[in-house]
Design an enzyme around this catalytic site. Structure first.
Site, PDB file in Angstrom:
ATOM      1  N   SER A  57       0.901  -1.063   0.023  1.00 33.46           N
ATOM      2  CA  SER A  57      -0.079   0.186  -0.133  1.00 33.46           C
ATOM      3  C   SER A  57       1.056   1.379  -0.079  1.00 33.46           C
ATOM      4  CB  SER A  57      -0.844   0.080   1.207  1.00 33.46           C
ATOM      5  OG  SER A  57      -1.447   1.503   1.480  1.00 33.46           O
ATOM      6  N   MET A  58       0.442   2.260  -0.497  1.00 33.30           N
ATOM      7  CA  MET A  58       0.923   3.556  -0.507  1.00 33.30           C
ATOM      8  C   MET A  58      -0.060   4.560   0.221  1.00 33.30           C
ATOM      9  SD  MET A  58       2.673   6.475  -2.764  1.00 33.30           S
ATOM     10  CE  MET A  58       1.532   7.087  -4.110  1.00 33.30           C
ATOM     11  N   THR A  60      -3.191   4.048   1.398  1.00 33.98           N
ATOM     12  CA  THR A  60      -3.833   3.537   2.542  1.00 33.98           C
ATOM     13  C   THR A  60      -3.193   3.933   3.738  1.00 33.98           C
ATOM     14  OG1 THR A  60      -5.216   2.130   1.177  1.00 33.98           O
ATOM     15  CG2 THR A  60      -5.262   1.847   3.606  1.00 33.98           C
ATOM     16  N   ARG A 108      -5.757  -4.125   6.165  1.00 33.19           N
ATOM     17  CA  ARG A 108      -5.834  -4.716   4.535  1.00 33.19           C
ATOM     18  C   ARG A 108      -5.573  -6.091   4.562  1.00 33.19           C
ATOM     19  NH1 ARG A 108      -3.419  -1.345  -0.484  1.00 33.19           N
ATOM     20  NH2 ARG A 108      -5.355  -0.506  -0.028  1.00 33.19           N
ATOM     21  N   HIS A 135     -13.543  -2.276  -0.812  1.00 30.24           N
ATOM     22  CA  HIS A 135     -12.593  -1.111  -0.326  1.00 30.24           C
ATOM     23  C   HIS A 135     -13.475   0.041   0.035  1.00 30.24           C
ATOM     24  CE1 HIS A 135      -9.060   0.814  -0.071  1.00 30.24           C
ATOM     25  NE2 HIS A 135      -8.613   1.185  -1.070  1.00 30.24           N
ATOM     26  N   GLN A 138     -11.925   3.710   0.238  1.00 30.39           N
ATOM     27  CA  GLN A 138     -11.966   4.169  -1.013  1.00 30.39           C
ATOM     28  C   GLN A 138     -12.736   5.040  -1.655  1.00 30.39           C
ATOM     29  OE1 GLN A 138      -8.838   4.428  -3.236  1.00 30.39           O
ATOM     30  NE2 GLN A 138     -10.056   5.941  -3.928  1.00 30.39           N
ATOM     31  N   ASN A 166     -13.069  -5.485  -6.098  1.00 33.65           N
ATOM     32  CA  ASN A 166     -13.538  -4.984  -4.642  1.00 33.65           C
ATOM     33  C   ASN A 166     -14.091  -3.385  -4.853  1.00 33.65           C
ATOM     34  OD1 ASN A 166     -10.907  -4.108  -5.634  1.00 33.65           O
ATOM     35  ND2 ASN A 166     -10.076  -4.953  -3.734  1.00 33.65           N
ATOM     36  N   ASP A 227      -9.827   1.310 -12.752  1.00 32.12           N
ATOM     37  CA  ASP A 227      -9.046   0.476 -11.622  1.00 32.12           C
ATOM     38  C   ASP A 227      -8.220  -0.405 -12.574  1.00 32.12           C
ATOM     39  OD1 ASP A 227      -7.685  -0.660  -9.317  1.00 32.12           O
ATOM     40  OD2 ASP A 227      -9.570  -1.531  -8.666  1.00 32.12           O
ATOM     41  N   SER A 231      -5.903  -7.241  -9.883  1.00 36.63           N
ATOM     42  CA  SER A 231      -5.936  -6.771  -8.260  1.00 36.63           C
ATOM     43  C   SER A 231      -4.666  -7.430  -7.647  1.00 36.63           C
ATOM     44  CB  SER A 231      -6.950  -6.865  -7.814  1.00 36.63           C
ATOM     45  OG  SER A 231      -7.938  -5.988  -8.249  1.00 36.63           O
ATOM     46  N   CYS A 267      -8.629   5.041  -8.546  1.00 42.41           N
ATOM     47  CA  CYS A 267      -8.473   4.763  -6.925  1.00 42.41           C
ATOM     48  C   CYS A 267      -6.686   4.927  -7.010  1.00 42.41           C
ATOM     49  CB  CYS A 267      -8.950   3.534  -6.645  1.00 42.41           C
ATOM     50  SG  CYS A 267      -8.623   2.156  -7.268  1.00 42.41           S
ATOM     51  N   LEU A 268      -6.000   4.357  -7.959  1.00 44.06           N
ATOM     52  CA  LEU A 268      -4.730   4.175  -8.045  1.00 44.06           C
ATOM     53  C   LEU A 268      -4.204   3.213  -7.086  1.00 44.06           C
ATOM     54  CD1 LEU A 268      -3.566   8.066  -7.897  1.00 44.06           C
ATOM     55  CD2 LEU A 268      -3.990   6.577 -10.139  1.00 44.06           C
ATOM     56  N   ARG A 295      -8.772  10.432   0.422  1.00 49.27           N
ATOM     57  CA  ARG A 295      -8.698   9.444   1.292  1.00 49.27           C
ATOM     58  C   ARG A 295      -8.579   9.688   2.797  1.00 49.27           C
ATOM     59  NH1 ARG A 295      -7.007   4.373  -0.531  1.00 49.27           N
ATOM     60  NH2 ARG A 295      -7.564   3.817   1.389  1.00 49.27           N
TER      61      ARG A 295
HETATM   62  N1  NVA Z   1      -8.467  -3.320  -7.053  1.00 48.55           N
HETATM   63  C1  NVA Z   1      -7.309  -2.982  -6.522  1.00 48.55           C
HETATM   64  C2  NVA Z   1      -7.533  -1.714  -5.948  1.00 48.55           C
HETATM   65  C3  NVA Z   1      -6.058  -1.201  -5.284  1.00 48.55           C
HETATM   66  C4  NVA Z   1      -6.372   0.048  -4.283  1.00 48.55           C
HETATM   67  C5  NVA Z   1      -6.584  -4.125  -5.847  1.00 48.55           C
HETATM   68  O1  NVA Z   1      -7.513  -4.720  -5.128  1.00 48.55           O
HETATM   69  O2  NVA Z   1      -5.348  -4.577  -5.898  1.00 48.55           O
HETATM   70  N1   CP Z   2      -6.031   3.005  -3.655  1.00 51.06           N
HETATM   71  C1   CP Z   2      -5.551   2.492  -2.633  1.00 51.06           C
HETATM   72  O1   CP Z   2      -6.051   1.845  -1.844  1.00 51.06           O
HETATM   73  O2   CP Z   2      -3.841   2.641  -2.829  1.00 51.06           O
HETATM   74  P1   CP Z   2      -2.951   1.983  -2.024  1.00 51.06           P
HETATM   75  O3   CP Z   2      -3.063   0.303  -2.381  1.00 51.06           O
HETATM   76  O4   CP Z   2      -1.740   2.503  -2.483  1.00 51.06           O
HETATM   77  O5   CP Z   2      -3.222   1.885  -0.641  1.00 51.06           O
END
Ligand code: NVA
Ligand code: CP
Length: 309
Positions: A57-58, A60, A108, A135, A138, A166, A227, A231, A267-268, A295
């Site tokens: 994660s970045m 979150t 997470r 999520h 988000q 998600n 997205d 994932s 959502c990045l 966020r």
């Molecule tokens: N659908 C992506 C969302 C990342 C924020 C994942 O679960 O990797």
């Molecule tokens: N959008 C989001 O949750 O990004 P991270 O996976 O970097 O937390």
């Protein structure tokens, strides 16, 4: 523990409409305090939050950690190697141990059952920072971003193009509480969970459409949303998915069909050149960075609410 059931945030529809509207308003208020540079609002002084990450994660991690700090508290990052949920230790043990040290748990995880188990055994609030299923933080932040840019979330047409994942499940569960239009355009075989589509449809307040035709779907959109196609946990499927998702890239041609008023959201993290082109993400109607910033503001409101502020 007092024996009182803590207030968790696991799905958007854990809260009723009144509470969601309140959270969005609270997010805006706390955002303006933070943006003003006023450092005197410190409601979390003396409080701590444990943050469990079974995945990378970045946003979150940084938004929760910074947000908690800005409100006076202390947040503890526990990465995949520290906790090893279910491997080094059982989830129900982790949950009760952390409940003894902290005021909030944010997690997470892979399996959605893990967040449900954490919440079940916890005597402090648990906040869902993404599971394979949803999520919610988000999509709450996304609703805030839409309100800021479009002026409202009610009746807005959000068109998601890509994997029925998600992110889509959280859009659907928001649509069960707040009225808007949600369309998911995905390749055949990548539709969202039917039971979750049913939750959104049964609530009867939002217009829900699931389709395999992105060009038709984006017509009249206020927001076109992307997205990643693969994932976290599916990265080994990335190349096969690139083939199956042909025609689902959000590029300038698709945004042109959507029309000039459509904002672009993601959502990045994004894979530029895959689910979205450089030109679309860099265009003036792309709001991905205000979206990412929100966020923190949306989550601050959630933290304050579950802690009873
Ligand atoms: N659908 C992506 C969302 C990342 C924020 C994942 O679960 O990797
Ligand atoms: N959008 C989001 O949750 O990004 P991270 O996976 O970097 O937390």
């Amino acid at each position: 523990s007092s024996g009182k059931k803590p207030l968790h945030f696991l799905h958007l529809d854990d809260f009723d409409k009144k509470t969601l509207v309140y959270l969005l308003k609270k997010a805006k208020e706390v955002k303006s305090i933070i943006k003003s540079g006023d450092k005197s609002f410190q409601p979390l002084k003396g409080k701590s939050m444990a943050m469990i990450f079974a995945k990378p994660s970045m946003r979150t991690r940084v938004s929760f950690e910074t947000g908690y700090f800005l409100l006076g508290g202390h947040a503890i990052y526990l990465g995949p190697d520290n906790i090893q949920m279910g491997k080094r230790e059982e989830t129900r043990d982790i949950s009760r141990v952390l409940s003894g040290y902290n005021d909030v748990i944010m997690a997470r995880v892979f399996s959605h059952q893990d967040i449900l188990d954490l919440a079940h055994y916890s005597s402090i609030p648990v906040i869902n920072g993404l599971t394979d299923y949803n999520h919610p933080c988000q999509i709450l932040a996304d609703a805030l971003t839409i309100i800021e840019h479009v002026g409202q979330i009610e009746d807005v047409k959000v068109v998601y193009v890509g994997d029925g994942n998600n992110i889509v499940h959280s859009w659907l569960r928001l649509a069960a509480v707040l009225p808007f239009q949600f369309t998911c355009a995905c390749p055949q075989g990548f539709e969202p969970d039917p039971a979750t589509v049913q939750i959104a449809r049964k609530a009867g307040i939002s217009k829900i459409e699931i389709t395999n035709d992105p060009k038709e779907a984006v017509k009249g959109a206020d927001v076109v949303y992307a997205d990643v196609w693969a994932s976290m946990g599916q990265k080994d499927e990335a190349s096969i998915r690139k083939q199956k998702f042909q025609g689902f890239q959000i590029n300038e041609a698709l945004m042109k069909i959507a029309g000039p008023r459509a904002y672009f959201m993601h959502c990045l993290p994004a894979e530029r050149g895959v689910e979205v082109t450089d030109a679309v993400i860099e265009a003036s109607n792309s709001i991905v960075f205000p979206q990412a910033e929100n966020r923190m503001h949306a989550q601050n409101a959630v933290i304050l609410h579950v802690l009873g502020f």
